[in-house]
Scaffold this motif. Structure first.
Motif, mmCIF file in Angstrom:
data_model
loop_
_atom_site.group_PDB
_atom_site.id
_atom_site.type_symbol
_atom_site.label_atom_id
_atom_site.label_comp_id
_atom_site.label_asym_id
_atom_site.label_seq_id
_atom_site.Cartn_x
_atom_site.Cartn_y
_atom_site.Cartn_z
ATOM 1 N N PRO A 123 -8.992 -7.300 5.311
ATOM 2 C CA PRO A 123 -9.611 -8.221 7.328
ATOM 3 C C PRO A 123 -8.468 -7.529 7.718
ATOM 4 N N VAL A 124 -8.212 -7.461 9.188
ATOM 5 C CA VAL A 124 -7.218 -6.264 9.614
ATOM 6 C C VAL A 124 -6.224 -7.781 10.001
ATOM 7 N N GLY A 125 -4.926 -7.826 9.659
ATOM 8 C CA GLY A 125 -3.955 -8.638 9.992
ATOM 9 C C GLY A 125 -3.146 -8.562 8.595
ATOM 10 N N GLY A 126 -5.032 -8.555 7.428
ATOM 11 C CA GLY A 126 -4.196 -8.978 6.208
ATOM 12 C C GLY A 126 -3.085 -8.550 5.347
ATOM 13 N N ARG A 127 -2.237 -9.506 4.670
ATOM 14 C CA ARG A 127 -1.047 -8.788 4.278
ATOM 15 C C ARG A 127 -1.171 -8.166 2.413
ATOM 16 N N LEU A 128 0.040 -7.027 2.419
ATOM 17 C CA LEU A 128 -1.002 -7.084 1.228
ATOM 18 C C LEU A 128 0.037 -6.566 0.138
ATOM 19 N N SER A 129 -0.067 -6.216 -1.494
ATOM 20 C CA SER A 129 1.376 -5.327 -1.838
ATOM 21 C C SER A 129 0.425 -4.184 -2.239
ATOM 22 N N VAL A 130 1.169 -3.375 -2.215
ATOM 23 C CA VAL A 130 0.053 -1.713 -2.948
ATOM 24 C C VAL A 130 1.609 -1.438 -3.839
ATOM 25 N N ASP A 131 0.216 -0.804 -4.511
ATOM 26 C CA ASP A 131 1.145 -0.280 -5.853
ATOM 27 C C ASP A 131 0.467 1.833 -5.758
ATOM 28 N N PRO B 125 5.520 -3.850 -0.284
ATOM 29 C CA PRO B 125 4.660 -5.355 0.814
ATOM 30 C C PRO B 125 4.121 -3.792 2.220
ATOM 31 N N ALA B 126 2.760 -4.383 2.375
ATOM 32 C CA ALA B 126 2.366 -3.978 3.594
ATOM 33 C C ALA B 126 1.468 -4.669 4.939
ATOM 34 N N ASP B 127 0.942 -4.389 5.609
ATOM 35 C CA ASP B 127 0.376 -4.726 6.320
ATOM 36 C C ASP B 127 -0.774 -3.986 6.843
ATOM 37 N N ILE B 128 -2.292 -4.664 6.672
ATOM 38 C CA ILE B 128 -2.804 -3.407 7.567
ATOM 39 C C ILE B 128 -3.460 -3.660 8.945
ATOM 40 N N VAL B 129 -3.363 -2.670 9.734
ATOM 41 C CA VAL B 129 -3.507 -2.605 11.002
ATOM 42 C C VAL B 129 -4.723 -1.923 11.727
ATOM 43 N N ARG B 130 -5.404 -1.421 10.610
ATOM 44 C CA ARG B 130 -6.478 -1.179 11.795
ATOM 45 C C ARG B 130 -7.677 -0.750 11.052
ATOM 46 N N ALA B 131 -9.239 -0.895 11.184
ATOM 47 C CA ALA B 131 -10.713 -0.720 9.604
ATOM 48 C C ALA B 131 -11.083 -0.049 10.783
ATOM 49 N N GLU B 132 -11.328 1.201 9.995
ATOM 50 C CA GLU B 132 -12.478 2.028 10.326
ATOM 51 C C GLU B 132 -13.014 2.220 9.588
ATOM 52 N N PRO B 133 -14.678 1.388 10.143
ATOM 53 C CA PRO B 133 -16.002 2.134 8.269
ATOM 54 C C PRO B 133 -16.476 3.723 9.019
ATOM 55 N N ALA B 134 -17.065 4.156 7.550
ATOM 56 C CA ALA B 134 -16.758 5.325 7.521
ATOM 57 C C ALA B 134 -18.454 5.066 6.510
ATOM 58 N N GLY B 135 -19.305 4.985 6.510
ATOM 59 C CA GLY B 135 -20.552 4.967 5.692
ATOM 60 C C GLY B 135 -20.395 3.856 5.148
ATOM 61 N N ASN B 136 -20.396 3.570 3.508
ATOM 62 C CA ASN B 136 -19.806 3.424 2.004
ATOM 63 C C ASN B 136 -18.613 2.663 2.641
ATOM 64 N N ILE B 137 -17.772 3.668 2.830
ATOM 65 C CA ILE B 137 -16.486 3.351 2.778
ATOM 66 C C ILE B 137 -15.863 2.655 4.154
ATOM 67 N N LEU C 56 -2.580 1.469 6.646
ATOM 68 C CA LEU C 56 -1.275 -0.063 6.868
ATOM 69 C C LEU C 56 -0.049 0.369 7.138
ATOM 70 N N ARG C 57 0.912 -0.779 7.745
ATOM 71 C CA ARG C 57 2.668 -0.627 7.688
ATOM 72 C C ARG C 57 2.643 -0.729 6.791
ATOM 73 N N PHE C 58 4.514 0.017 6.165
ATOM 74 C CA PHE C 58 5.264 -0.876 5.362
ATOM 75 C C PHE C 58 5.524 -1.554 6.005
ATOM 76 N N LEU C 59 5.878 -3.153 5.064
ATOM 77 C CA LEU C 59 6.759 -3.859 5.010
ATOM 78 C C LEU C 59 8.242 -3.694 4.622
ATOM 79 N N TYR C 60 9.743 -2.563 4.352
ATOM 80 C CA TYR C 60 10.333 -2.542 3.995
ATOM 81 C C TYR C 60 11.335 -4.433 3.868
ATOM 82 N N GLN C 61 11.547 -4.531 2.329
ATOM 83 C CA GLN C 61 12.699 -5.440 2.457
ATOM 84 C C GLN C 61 14.045 -5.107 2.149
#
Length: 106
Positions: A42-50, A62-74, A79-84
């Motif tokens: 989901p756009v706006g979701g909070r992620l932990s990224v490796d 830590p990162a937030d999803i700021v945009r999603a763009e469909p491209a066929g099957n993917i 993502l925007r990183f959130l530094y602590q």
């Protein structure tokens, strides 16, 4: 050529809504990244990224999803990183800067 992969974990207070996805990194900078994955997030979701490369691993950024763009099957996610800030601890920003510089040279 440096190949970079990512594993993202969607954070949510309700355990059944948490998800993990493997992704290809198509763009990387110190501020964020673009990943491509078949998993729906989901756009706006909070992620932990490796982030994994041939020579380095950066975990639990830590990162937030700021945009999603469909491209066929993917879907392509921006993502925007959130530094602590932690006294006496690095947050991966130095390694991430190195990876971003190497990524932009390819």
């Amino acid at each position: 050529m440096m190949k970079i992969q990512a594993r993202v974990r969607l954070k949510h207070w309700f355990p059944l809504k948490r998800r993990t996805a493997e992704a290809e990194v198509s763009w990387l900078s110190r501020q964020g990244m673009i990943i491509e994955t078949a998993q729906r997030l989901p756009v706006g979701g909070r992620l932990s990224v490796d982030i994994f490369s041939d020579s380095h691993n950066v975990r639990q950024l830590p990162a937030d999803i700021v945009r999603a763009e469909p491209a066929g099957n993917i879907t392509r996610y921006s993502l925007r990183f959130l530094y602590q800030e932690r006294n006496g601890h690095e947050t991966g920003e130095h390694i991430l800067s190195y990876l971003a510089d190497e990524f932009s040279r390819r």
